[in-house]
Design an enzyme around this catalytic site. Structure first.
Site, PDB file in Angstrom:
ATOM      1  N   CYS A  50      -6.076   9.182   3.781  1.00  0.00           N
ATOM      2  CA  CYS A  50      -6.302   8.541   2.475  1.00  0.00           C
ATOM      3  C   CYS A  50      -7.018   9.513   1.531  1.00  0.00           C
ATOM      4  CB  CYS A  50      -7.142   7.284   2.674  1.00  0.00           C
ATOM      5  SG  CYS A  50      -7.744   6.588   1.139  1.00  0.00           S
ATOM      6  N   CYS A  53     -10.727   8.208   0.635  1.00  0.00           N
ATOM      7  CA  CYS A  53     -11.810   8.090   1.620  1.00  0.00           C
ATOM      8  C   CYS A  53     -12.781   9.272   1.493  1.00  0.00           C
ATOM      9  CB  CYS A  53     -11.235   8.047   3.041  1.00  0.00           C
ATOM     10  SG  CYS A  53     -10.713   6.386   3.564  1.00  0.00           S
ATOM     11  N   HIS A 113     -12.490   1.989   3.687  1.00  0.00           N
ATOM     12  CA  HIS A 113     -11.058   1.915   3.393  1.00  0.00           C
ATOM     13  C   HIS A 113     -10.478   0.507   3.572  1.00  0.00           C
ATOM     14  CE1 HIS A 113      -7.018   3.771   3.176  1.00  0.00           C
ATOM     15  NE2 HIS A 113      -6.663   2.917   4.113  1.00  0.00           N
ATOM     16  N   ASN A 153      -4.938  -2.415  -9.764  1.00  0.00           N
ATOM     17  CA  ASN A 153      -3.642  -2.807  -9.203  1.00  0.00           C
ATOM     18  C   ASN A 153      -3.837  -2.956  -7.719  1.00  0.00           C
ATOM     19  OD1 ASN A 153      -1.913  -2.909 -11.355  1.00  0.00           O
ATOM     20  ND2 ASN A 153      -1.316  -0.761 -11.191  1.00  0.00           N
ATOM     21  N   SER A 161      -0.229   2.340  -4.474  1.00  0.00           N
ATOM     22  CA  SER A 161       0.233   3.150  -3.358  1.00  0.00           C
ATOM     23  C   SER A 161      -0.827   3.268  -2.274  1.00  0.00           C
ATOM     24  CB  SER A 161       0.615   4.541  -3.865  1.00  0.00           C
ATOM     25  OG  SER A 161      -0.423   5.050  -4.676  1.00  0.00           O
ATOM     26  N   HIS A 164      -6.943   1.561  -0.317  1.00  0.00           N
ATOM     27  CA  HIS A 164      -8.391   1.806  -0.452  1.00  0.00           C
ATOM     28  C   HIS A 164      -8.897   1.084  -1.707  1.00  0.00           C
ATOM     29  CE1 HIS A 164     -11.858   4.475   0.673  1.00  0.00           C
ATOM     30  NE2 HIS A 164     -12.266   3.933  -0.464  1.00  0.00           N
ATOM     31  N   HIS A 166     -10.118   0.326  -4.987  1.00  0.00           N
ATOM     32  CA  HIS A 166     -10.409   1.180  -6.152  1.00  0.00           C
ATOM     33  C   HIS A 166      -9.776   0.581  -7.398  1.00  0.00           C
ATOM     34  CE1 HIS A 166      -6.256   2.434  -5.333  1.00  0.00           C
ATOM     35  NE2 HIS A 166      -6.227   3.003  -6.519  1.00  0.00           N
ATOM     36  N   GLN A 168      -8.741   1.729 -11.773  1.00  0.00           N
ATOM     37  CA  GLN A 168      -8.540   2.842 -12.697  1.00  0.00           C
ATOM     38  C   GLN A 168      -9.153   2.499 -14.045  1.00  0.00           C
ATOM     39  OE1 GLN A 168      -4.738   4.875 -12.731  1.00  0.00           O
ATOM     40  NE2 GLN A 168      -3.944   3.337 -11.332  1.00  0.00           N
TER      41      GLN A 168
HETATM   42 ZN   LIG Z   1      -9.404   5.291   2.054  1.00  0.00          ZN
END
Ligand SMILES: [Zn+2]
Ligand SMILES: [Zn+2]
Ligand SMILES: [Zn+2]
Length: 346
Positions: A50, A53, A113, A153, A161, A164, A166, A168
């Protein structure tokens, strides 16, 4: 007599000035009560492949630090950049273009993750909110940045995609289409009535209650009257604030709490990590006062009937107007009746 639970009708979205078609007669049958197989595939806490990570390599020769909380970096594949020459082109007002400068960042919510907002501790979500506020101030403070869009998203179905946790941030020179529409509507409403559109709307929703999903001392989560997506949710604060940095410490904790509760209900709906696009609308950072703007969050989840059946905006919806069958009121009732204990903890 028009009955909004029986007859096809259209509903007005006062934030965008657009209409949506509702066809309640197509879902007369009560919910079929499909039994879902709970999705119990869990991800590892750390994935060596990833790029988000801690300690892993990203594009180029960049390496993530061994971060332990929230981690922010400039997007390695930024859609917008600051080093663009200023310019415009206009041929007969029909072929029109102009330069667009901006900055794109990635915010990792946690080094873990396997987590989602629904599985994070409220205090850790509060740290993410603090970072969103910092980013809004920092990016909005750049000379060429007039709007800061924070969005998440979630899930492959939404094109994310990487699982993890997160989000934007795209900070741009111009105000994007959706917030620009909402800004105009909020200004018009404020000019006409001298009050805030969303403060007034929340009062109506609280009085009725049928579209409220859950609430706490400072925020309400509701399925808007004009929702397009089956389980669309908006989170609106009781106090009038124009942007996320204006939230007090208590309001930030309350916002963290309601984000966790909404995303937990979502996961519990189809016993699956629920995909969605989520984001905030707030004041542009163009130096204007924008007193009419009321900070809020939108969740746009694609799922319709199960973990695999999704809504597509196609045909009439692309060429005409969006349409839905299940009413916002029945969607709110379904979400309201769900547990706030995550199914994986049950
Ligand atoms: Zn990750
Ligand atoms: Zn307001
Ligand atoms: Zn909005």
């Amino acid at each position: 007599m028009l009955d909004l639970n029986e007859h096809s009708h259209r509903r007005f979205n006062p934030l965008t000035g657009e209409w949506i078609i509702v066809s309640p007669h197509r879902t007369k049958r009560p919910w079929q009560g499909q039994t879902e197989e709970a999705s119990r595939d869990t991800l590892p806490d750390y994935d060596p492949d990833c790029y988000l990570c801690p300690t892993n390599h990203r594009a180029g020769d960049k390496v993530n630090p061994a971060y332990t909380g929230v981690y922010v970096f400039d997007n390695d594949f930024a859609a917008l950049r600051l080093d663009v020459p200023e310019g415009r082109q206009n041929i007969g007002d029909l072929i029109v273009a102009e330069s667009e400068r901006g900055l794109c960042r990635v915010v990792c919510f946690s080094p873990n993750h396997s987590l989602t907002l629904s599985r994070m501790k409220t205090g850790d979500i509060k740290s993410v909110i603090d970072e969103w506020a910092n980013q809004y101030i920092e990016l909005g403070g750049e000379a060429f940045i007039n709007h800061v869009q924070i969005f998440e998203n979630r899930g492959e179905m939404m094109g994310a995609s990487n699982p993890h946790p997160h989000c934007q941030i795209w900070a741009s020179e111009s105000i994007p289409n959706e917030p620009a529409k909402e800004l105009r509507s909020q200004n018009d409403y404020h000019d006409k009535r001298g009050r805030c559109l969303l403060c007034d709307y929340l009062k109506l929703e609280k009085a009725g209650g049928e579209r409220i999903v859950c609430e706490n001392e400072y925020f309400a989560a509701l399925v808007p009257f004009w929702a397009v997506y089956p389980f669309e949710v908006m989170i609106v604060g009781r106090e009038h604030h124009g942007s996320i940095d204006e939230l007090s410490e208590q309001e930030r904790m309350a916002f963290a709490e309601i984000l966790k509760r909404v995303t937990t209900r979502y996961d519990n709906l189809f016993l699956t990590p629920f995909p969605y696009s989520m984001g905030f609308h707030q004041k542009p950072t163009d130096g204007g006062g924008h007193d009419s703007v009321h900070f809020h969050a939108h969740f746009y989840p694609p799922l319709l009937r199960s973990a695999t059946v999704r809504k597509f905006l196609v045909g009439f919806e692309i060429l005409g107007s969006p349409q839905r069958d299940i009413t916002p009121e029945s969607a709110a009732a379904r979400l309201r009746n769900l547990s706030e204990i995550h199914y994986l903890d049950n």
